[in-house]
Write a protein that holds these residues in place. Structure first.
Motif, PDB file in Angstrom:
ATOM      1  N   SER A  50      -0.126   0.664  13.570  1.00 54.21           N
ATOM      2  CA  SER A  50      -0.174   1.272  12.273  1.00 54.21           C
ATOM      3  C   SER A  50       0.511   2.595  12.428  1.00 54.21           C
ATOM      4  O   SER A  50       0.080   3.658  13.166  1.00 54.21           O
ATOM      5  N   CYS A  79      -1.874   5.506  11.657  1.00 52.72           N
ATOM      6  CA  CYS A  79      -3.093   5.683  12.360  1.00 52.72           C
ATOM      7  C   CYS A  79      -3.245   6.743  13.705  1.00 52.72           C
ATOM      8  O   CYS A  79      -2.217   6.396  14.490  1.00 52.72           O
ATOM      9  N   CYS A  93      -3.893   4.940  17.016  1.00 51.73           N
ATOM     10  CA  CYS A  93      -2.452   3.884  17.396  1.00 51.73           C
ATOM     11  C   CYS A  93      -1.620   5.098  18.004  1.00 51.73           C
ATOM     12  O   CYS A  93      -0.972   4.794  18.954  1.00 51.73           O
ATOM     13  N   ILE A 129     -10.753   2.836  22.825  1.00 50.40           N
ATOM     14  CA  ILE A 129     -10.093   2.314  21.615  1.00 50.40           C
ATOM     15  C   ILE A 129      -9.609   0.938  22.252  1.00 50.40           C
ATOM     16  O   ILE A 129      -9.027   0.948  23.555  1.00 50.40           O
ATOM     17  N   HIS A 189      -4.098  -2.458  16.965  1.00 55.99           N
ATOM     18  CA  HIS A 189      -4.952  -1.995  15.820  1.00 55.99           C
ATOM     19  C   HIS A 189      -5.582  -2.726  15.032  1.00 55.99           C
ATOM     20  O   HIS A 189      -5.424  -4.165  14.619  1.00 55.99           O
ATOM     21  N   HIS A 190      -7.134  -2.694  15.209  1.00 58.29           N
ATOM     22  CA  HIS A 190      -8.196  -3.299  14.240  1.00 58.29           C
ATOM     23  C   HIS A 190      -9.016  -2.279  13.715  1.00 58.29           C
ATOM     24  O   HIS A 190      -9.363  -1.280  14.257  1.00 58.29           O
ATOM     25  N   PRO A 191      -9.358  -2.363  12.431  1.00 59.34           N
ATOM     26  CA  PRO A 191      -9.849  -1.433  11.553  1.00 59.34           C
ATOM     27  C   PRO A 191     -11.278  -1.143  11.809  1.00 59.34           C
ATOM     28  O   PRO A 191     -11.660   0.077  11.678  1.00 59.34           O
ATOM     29  N   HIS A 194      -9.556   2.720  12.789  1.00 57.82           N
ATOM     30  CA  HIS A 194      -9.183   2.077  14.052  1.00 57.82           C
ATOM     31  C   HIS A 194     -10.324   1.916  15.019  1.00 57.82           C
ATOM     32  O   HIS A 194     -11.089   2.987  15.183  1.00 57.82           O
TER      33      HIS A 194
END
Length: 116
Positions: A2, A5, A8, A43, A47-49, A99
């Motif tokens: 993203s 983000c 990210c 992390i 990207h995963h919310p 994220h």
């Protein structure tokens, strides 16, 4: 990834951070506002919310995040006395960056999990 983000951008090495561990699919770095003597964020690079979305979309990657968190705890010397692994999911849980990220926290007694 993203574009807006921050995590990210850290995963892409566009923003400076103190990396603690990196694998092909995960990154671990020190929290800028540590809540304990050791406070590392883990992390996934994609990207995963949040953790629920990650677990549904890519269970293997969710497992890699946990493996990385365990490796960080070992490298930081937290295994003997213990550590806390925290995923905040959603605004009611206090998630500030959307994220998925695990907090590896330890190095001192942490007290109760929830305040009264």
């Amino acid at each position: 990834m993203s574009d807006n983000c921050v995590f990210c951008r850290i995963a892409l090495r566009e923003l400076p951070t103190e990396l603690v561990h990196e694998s092909p699919n995960t990154v671990a770095f020190r929290d800028l506002r540590p809540q304990a003597p050791v406070h590392v964020l883990v992390i996934p690079k994609p990207h995963h919310p949040d953790v629920a979305t990650l677990a549904a979309a890519d269970p293997a990657l969710a497992g890699e995040v946990l493996s990385t968190a365990a490796a960080v705890a070992e490298a930081e010397g937290l295994r003997a006395d213990g550590f806390r692994l925290i995923f905040n999911t959603g605004r009611y849980a206090g998630q500030e960056v959307f994220h998925v990220h695990a907090h590896v926290v330890g190095g001192a007694p942490l007290g109760p999990m929830l305040s009264s």
